[in-house]
Design an enzyme around this catalytic site. Structure first.
Site, PDB file in Angstrom:
ATOM      1  N   GLY A  89      11.207 -38.749  28.646  1.00 51.22           N
ATOM      2  CA  GLY A  89      12.098 -38.764  29.509  1.00 51.22           C
ATOM      3  C   GLY A  89      11.690 -38.508  30.991  1.00 51.22           C
TER       4      GLY A  89
ATOM      5  CD  GLU B 211      12.868 -42.694  28.387  1.00 47.07           C
ATOM      6  OE1 GLU B 211      12.913 -41.464  28.114  1.00 47.07           O
ATOM      7  OE2 GLU B 211      13.460 -43.718  27.632  1.00 47.07           O
TER       8      GLU B 211
END
Ligand code: COA
Length: 258
Positions: free
Chosen positions: A110, A113
């Protein structure tokens, strides 16, 4: 805000994700706080560019908080990804204020991301980036399968995702995943310097350019048509009048931002 710090100076806001003992892992509360911060900063006329980084010298963000989803069901998993994408990752990508990720260490899962959802990225020379989700038996769920392939190409994205390997900063530079690599102690000032250059330009035009560039990546949307529409719309703005007038008067523009 418990998990993030915000500093505003000279039209540039710096958001620091501040959970250093958890390598700035993104738990639910942090994602909500980041959403609230991006929303408020985007509405703040004084803020013309945003830099996001991680606290400490080790990590930008070491991923989604694994402890929060270890016991999730199929339904909970899908909801986690959908809500996270809407609240933070898609939200940042579509923000009209430019957002630069200053990757100061690990950007994993994440974390990478989030960096990829930003408009572009800089990195410190000790940074390491990867999508290690398959080592946990899951796949990237915050847009990683889409944005990594867009940024580095399908073959490299496939390899990074399947091997779960990390790339170092210079490989990321070579891949086009980050735009610049500098020494860690210089990263924030260097990135703020780029942000400051951006603040001198028309915020309205920049917002319309972000929308037009992003349009290329939306299914069923013709980016060229969005560009034509946004190009035309610029002619109705005060920023356009100021920009062209200043040029003809041989002076620097002072953009009103509307
Ligand atoms: N979620 C929750 N906690 C995390 C985390 C994450 N994604 N990444 C790191 N942490 C926590 C660790 O559990 C540890 O907490 P503790 O001190 O309470 O045990 C703390 O952060 C420090 O991490 P640690 O693993 O001890 O540091 P390290 O230097 O040995 O290793 C990493 C660094 C980044 C290689 C390692 O933390 C790691 O692999 N993290 C997970 C990366 C990942 O898979 N991310 C994708 C999630 S979808």
């Amino acid at each position: 805000m418990e998990n993030i710090l915000i500093d505003k100076q000279d039209n540039v806001a710096v958001i620091t994700i501040n959970r250093p003992t958890k390598l700035n892992a993104l738990n639910k509360a942090t994602i909500q706080e980041l959403h609230d911060a991006f929303k408020a900063l985007n509405e703040d006329k004084e803020v013309k560019a945003i830099v996001i980084t991680g606290s400490g010298e080790k990590a930008f963000v070491a991923g989604a908080d694994i402890s929060e989803f270890a016991n999730f069901s199929v339904e909970n998993g899908g909801k986690l990804a959908a809500e996270g994408q809407a609240l933070l990752f898609d939200y940042v990508q579509n923000l009209s204020t430019p957002v630069i990720a200053a990757i100061n260490g690990f950007a994993l899962g994440g974390g990478l991301e989030l960096a990829m959802a930003c408009h572009f990225r800089t990195a410190s020379d000790n940074a390491k980036m990867g999508l290690p989700e398959v080592t946990l038996g899951v796949i990237p769920g915050y847009g990683g399968t889409q944005r990594l392939a867009q940024l580095v190409g399908k073959g490299r994205a496939m390899e990074m995702i399947m091997t779960a390997g990390m790339v170092d900063a210079n490989t990321a530079l070579n891949y086009g995943l980050v735009n610049h690599v500098v020494a860690q102690e210089e990263l924030l000032d260097f990135t703020k310097g780029i942000a400051t250059k951006i603040t001198r330009n028309s915020t309205v035009a920049i917002g319309k350019a972000i929308e037009a560039v992003n349009a290329n990546y939306v299914d069923g949307v013709d980016g060229f048509k969005v560009e034509i529409k946004n190009f035309g719309a610029c002619f109705g703005t005060e920023d356009f009048k100021e920009g062209t007038t200043a040029f003809l008067e041989k002076r620097k523009p002072v953009f009103p931002g509307n």
